[in-house]
Design an enzyme around this catalytic site. Structure first.
Site, mmCIF file in Angstrom:
data_model
loop_
_atom_site.group_PDB
_atom_site.id
_atom_site.type_symbol
_atom_site.label_atom_id
_atom_site.label_comp_id
_atom_site.label_asym_id
_atom_site.label_seq_id
_atom_site.Cartn_x
_atom_site.Cartn_y
_atom_site.Cartn_z
ATOM 1 N N ARG A 152 0.950 -1.200 -0.238
ATOM 2 C CA ARG A 152 -0.077 -0.007 0.037
ATOM 3 C C ARG A 152 0.954 1.326 0.062
ATOM 4 O O ARG A 152 1.019 2.000 0.980
ATOM 5 C CB ARG A 152 -1.053 0.025 1.200
ATOM 6 C CG ARG A 152 -2.082 -1.191 1.136
ATOM 7 C CD ARG A 152 -3.306 -0.457 0.964
ATOM 8 N NE ARG A 152 -4.239 -1.566 0.679
ATOM 9 C CZ ARG A 152 -5.015 -1.742 1.755
ATOM 10 N NH1 ARG A 152 -5.430 -0.983 2.756
ATOM 11 N NH2 ARG A 152 -5.942 -2.900 1.783
ATOM 12 N N ARG A 190 -5.030 6.879 0.890
ATOM 13 C CA ARG A 190 -5.705 8.008 1.489
ATOM 14 C C ARG A 190 -4.664 9.083 2.211
ATOM 15 O O ARG A 190 -4.838 10.097 2.420
ATOM 16 C CB ARG A 190 -6.842 7.703 2.394
ATOM 17 C CG ARG A 190 -8.093 7.332 1.525
ATOM 18 C CD ARG A 190 -8.893 6.943 2.537
ATOM 19 N NE ARG A 190 -8.612 5.306 2.863
ATOM 20 C CZ ARG A 190 -9.164 4.567 3.605
ATOM 21 N NH1 ARG A 190 -10.323 5.004 4.069
ATOM 22 N NH2 ARG A 190 -8.843 3.450 4.020
ATOM 23 N N ARG A 234 -8.271 9.930 -7.161
ATOM 24 C CA ARG A 234 -9.405 9.119 -6.710
ATOM 25 C C ARG A 234 -10.842 9.909 -6.982
ATOM 26 O O ARG A 234 -11.795 9.087 -7.352
ATOM 27 C CB ARG A 234 -9.192 8.821 -5.246
ATOM 28 C CG ARG A 234 -10.380 8.217 -4.505
ATOM 29 C CD ARG A 234 -10.426 6.794 -4.387
ATOM 30 N NE ARG A 234 -11.173 6.012 -3.375
ATOM 31 C CZ ARG A 234 -12.474 6.085 -3.473
ATOM 32 N NH1 ARG A 234 -13.214 6.574 -4.640
ATOM 33 N NH2 ARG A 234 -13.204 5.572 -2.552
ATOM 34 N N ASP A 275 -6.346 -4.042 -6.554
ATOM 35 C CA ASP A 275 -6.775 -4.768 -5.455
ATOM 36 C C ASP A 275 -6.918 -6.121 -5.526
ATOM 37 O O ASP A 275 -7.295 -6.590 -6.587
ATOM 38 C CB ASP A 275 -8.299 -4.004 -4.965
ATOM 39 C CG ASP A 275 -8.346 -4.235 -3.495
ATOM 40 O OD1 ASP A 275 -7.845 -3.677 -2.514
ATOM 41 O OD2 ASP A 275 -8.961 -5.387 -2.969
ATOM 42 N N TYR A 323 -12.817 -13.270 1.926
ATOM 43 C CA TYR A 323 -13.767 -12.148 1.587
ATOM 44 C C TYR A 323 -15.074 -12.540 0.607
ATOM 45 O O TYR A 323 -16.208 -12.146 0.763
ATOM 46 C CB TYR A 323 -13.154 -11.097 0.677
ATOM 47 C CG TYR A 323 -12.033 -10.291 1.357
ATOM 48 C CD1 TYR A 323 -12.600 -9.074 2.201
ATOM 49 C CD2 TYR A 323 -10.839 -10.557 1.658
ATOM 50 C CE1 TYR A 323 -11.737 -8.600 3.317
ATOM 51 C CE2 TYR A 323 -9.807 -10.022 2.478
ATOM 52 C CZ TYR A 323 -10.186 -9.024 3.379
ATOM 53 O OH TYR A 323 -9.223 -8.101 4.082
HETATM 54 O O1 CP3 Z 1 -0.135 0.421 -2.219
HETATM 55 C C1 CP3 Z 1 -0.680 0.229 -3.385
HETATM 56 O O2 CP3 Z 1 -0.740 1.311 -4.122
HETATM 57 C C2 CP3 Z 1 -0.925 -1.224 -4.075
HETATM 58 C C3 CP3 Z 1 -2.360 -1.328 -4.264
HETATM 59 C C4 CP3 Z 1 -3.346 -2.335 -3.168
HETATM 60 C C5 CP3 Z 1 -4.478 -1.980 -2.710
HETATM 61 N N1 CP3 Z 1 -4.812 -2.962 -1.875
HETATM 62 C C6 CP3 Z 1 -5.180 -0.807 -2.970
HETATM 63 C C7 CP3 Z 1 -6.203 -0.266 -1.874
HETATM 64 C C8 CP3 Z 1 -2.774 -3.572 -2.710
HETATM 65 C C9 CP3 Z 1 -1.590 -4.431 -2.703
HETATM 66 C C10 CP3 Z 1 -3.781 -3.750 -1.879
HETATM 67 C C11 CP3 Z 1 -4.136 -5.297 -1.479
HETATM 68 C C12 CP3 Z 1 -4.985 -5.617 -0.604
HETATM 69 N N2 CP3 Z 1 -6.348 -5.294 -0.570
HETATM 70 C C13 CP3 Z 1 -5.117 -6.810 0.463
HETATM 71 C C14 CP3 Z 1 -3.661 -7.563 0.882
HETATM 72 C C15 CP3 Z 1 -2.788 -6.810 1.384
HETATM 73 C C16 CP3 Z 1 -3.370 -6.396 3.004
HETATM 74 O O3 CP3 Z 1 -3.639 -5.194 2.983
HETATM 75 O O4 CP3 Z 1 -3.759 -7.071 3.859
HETATM 76 C C17 CP3 Z 1 -6.288 -6.952 0.878
HETATM 77 C C18 CP3 Z 1 -6.737 -7.719 2.184
HETATM 78 C C19 CP3 Z 1 -7.170 -5.899 0.169
HETATM 79 C C20 CP3 Z 1 -8.447 -5.847 0.432
HETATM 80 C C21 CP3 Z 1 -9.114 -4.478 0.838
HETATM 81 N N3 CP3 Z 1 -9.121 -3.152 -0.216
HETATM 82 C C22 CP3 Z 1 -9.616 -3.952 1.934
HETATM 83 C C23 CP3 Z 1 -9.827 -4.615 3.258
HETATM 84 C C24 CP3 Z 1 -9.731 -2.543 1.761
HETATM 85 C C25 CP3 Z 1 -10.385 -1.590 2.808
HETATM 86 C C26 CP3 Z 1 -9.423 -1.018 3.598
HETATM 87 C C27 CP3 Z 1 -9.573 0.456 4.140
HETATM 88 O O5 CP3 Z 1 -8.441 1.258 4.562
HETATM 89 O O6 CP3 Z 1 -10.612 1.075 3.943
HETATM 90 C C28 CP3 Z 1 -9.258 -2.120 0.419
HETATM 91 C C29 CP3 Z 1 -9.365 -0.891 -0.076
HETATM 92 C C30 CP3 Z 1 -8.088 -0.369 -0.676
HETATM 93 N N4 CP3 Z 1 -7.464 -1.116 -1.629
HETATM 94 C C31 CP3 Z 1 -7.492 0.894 -0.576
HETATM 95 C C32 CP3 Z 1 -6.178 0.831 -1.243
HETATM 96 C C33 CP3 Z 1 -5.395 2.355 -1.345
HETATM 97 C C34 CP3 Z 1 -8.268 1.804 0.471
HETATM 98 C C35 CP3 Z 1 -9.227 2.895 -0.402
HETATM 99 C C36 CP3 Z 1 -8.898 4.128 -0.711
HETATM 100 O O7 CP3 Z 1 -8.037 4.826 -0.082
HETATM 101 O O8 CP3 Z 1 -9.531 5.025 -1.322
#
Ligand code: CP3
Length: 320
Positions: free
Chosen positions: A2, A6, A15, A52, A126
């Site tokens: 990540r 945000r 975004r 994602d 999920y």
């Molecule tokens: O860092 C990056 O730019 C890489 C992109 C990336 C995202 N998700 C973008 C994202 C990667 C590598 C992931 C992996 C991911 N997604 C995992 C495995 C790693 C981990 O964190 O355990 C998992 C379990 C997910 C599923 C997921 N996606 C969840 C649980 C959430 C909500 C979390 C939250 O903070 O609300 C997401 C959303 C998500 N995926 C965001 C990002 C940047 C946040 C959304 C936003 O900021 O608009």
């Protein structure tokens, strides 16, 4: 892990140009922009593809929504496991491959691009619960009560994940990472069947097509089982979460592999001594070992941008 998100003002701006989080993932121009932003700002050595892990269930035809402030929501899967249609996955994920192509063409030659997917078990948690949870009770029950359906689901996810990683590598990713964020909630038998075996098979399938493709595996929460995991999956690098000291990970793993890890994201958020001590401890533990410095899990949205810049500078100043 990540790099985008945000905590970055430029991310929030891009975004806001997409209708939804999934639209951001599936619009190559915007997803490439978001991938490149952290590298531009912090001069990281590698970019991680912006996407994602839940684009895979989406490509399998499941409904996936990201609700602001609540995280992902899916329609929980039950008997329809047998009806999953894997035939159009690569076609539906084509925008991601296009993002990889754009990023690779814009990224400096010496910077690596890391693609990724979720591990079958984590993606299954999920798909089964329909949302995130901390104990993965729904998926663990499903595995014990409906083993045939679980095997089918994991089998489909293993196939399509391998195909998806091969697609990313062919589009220009320099390495790929498999995120098993929920590996740690499994007992020993579950860990072998649901965390180790599917990831071992994905890596085997990727190597059957691309023998020298570098693969990183992240079994979050594996702890004392890191040694068994590393020996079985045969990844080029193992990523370590922040709860296992890097020195312990080194001792547990006897096969030759690089290690990635593992700063507690909370130290990055707090900064100051908490951050510096955490960084120094990791770097000292990894002297003489192939090491990719990163966080032990995702960055939190309230992390000050200056702390990230400070982290990069501190790691670089102590580079051996
Ligand atoms: O860092 C990056 O730019 C890489 C992109 C990336 C995202 N998700 C973008 C994202 C990667 C590598 C992931 C992996 C991911 N997604 C995992 C495995 C790693 C981990 O964190 O355990 C998992 C379990 C997910 C599923 C997921 N996606 C969840 C649980 C959430 C909500 C979390 C939250 O903070 O609300 C997401 C959303 C998500 N995926 C965001 C990002 C940047 C946040 C959304 C936003 O900021 O608009």
């Amino acid at each position: 892990m990540r790099q985008a998100g945000r905590y970055l003002p430029e991310y929030l701006q891009t975004r806001s140009r997409a209708a939804s989080f999934l639209d951001l993932c599936f619009t190559p121009g915007l997803a490439a922009e978001v991938t490149l932003q952290p590298v531009r700002r912090f001069d990281f050595d590698a970019a991680i593809l912006f996407s994602d892990i839940l684009v895979v269930p989406h490509a399998l035809g499941r409904s996936v929504r990201f609700i602001e402030g609540e995280g992902p929501q899916l329609d929980p899967i039950g008997r329809e496991v047998g009806l999953l249609d894997a035939s159009r996955v690569s076609e539906r994920l084509r925008p991601v491959f296009e993002t990889v192509r754009i990023v690779r063409s814009e990224l400096a030659a010496e910077k690596a691009l890391i693609g990724f997917c979720g591990a079958p078990w984590t993606v299954a948690t999920y798909m089964i619960a329909g949302r995130g949870s901390s104990d993965q009770l729904a998926a663990r029950r499903f595995a014990l009560e409906r083993p045939t359906e679980m095997e089918k689901l994991i089998g489909v996810l293993t196939e399509v994940s391998a195909e998806y990683l091969v697609g990313q590598l062919k589009a220009g990713a320099d390495a790929v990472k498999i995120f098993d964020s929920w590996a740690g909630v499994l007992d020993d038998e579950g860990f072998r069947a649901l965390a180790i075996e599917p990831v071992r098979r994905i890596i085997e399938k990727v190597r059957a097509v691309l023998p020298s493709a570098p693969v990183i595996a992240f079994p979050r929460g594996a702890g004392a089982r890191l040694g068994e995991y590393a020996e079985a999956v045969k990844a080029d690098a193992i990523a370590v979460d922040w709860t296992t000291p890097m020195a312990t990970a080194r001792n547990l793993i006897s096969v030759p592999t690089a290690l990635q890890g593992n700063l507690d994201p909370l130290r990055l958020r707090i900064g100051g001594r908490a951050l510096d001590d955490g960084v120094d401890e990791i770097l000292s533990a990894m002297v003489g070992c192939a090491h990719i410095f990163n966080l032990g899990h995702g960055i939190s949205p309230d992390t000050p941008v200056e702390h990230v810049a400070h982290l990069v500078q501190r790691v670089r100043s102590r580079d051996r």
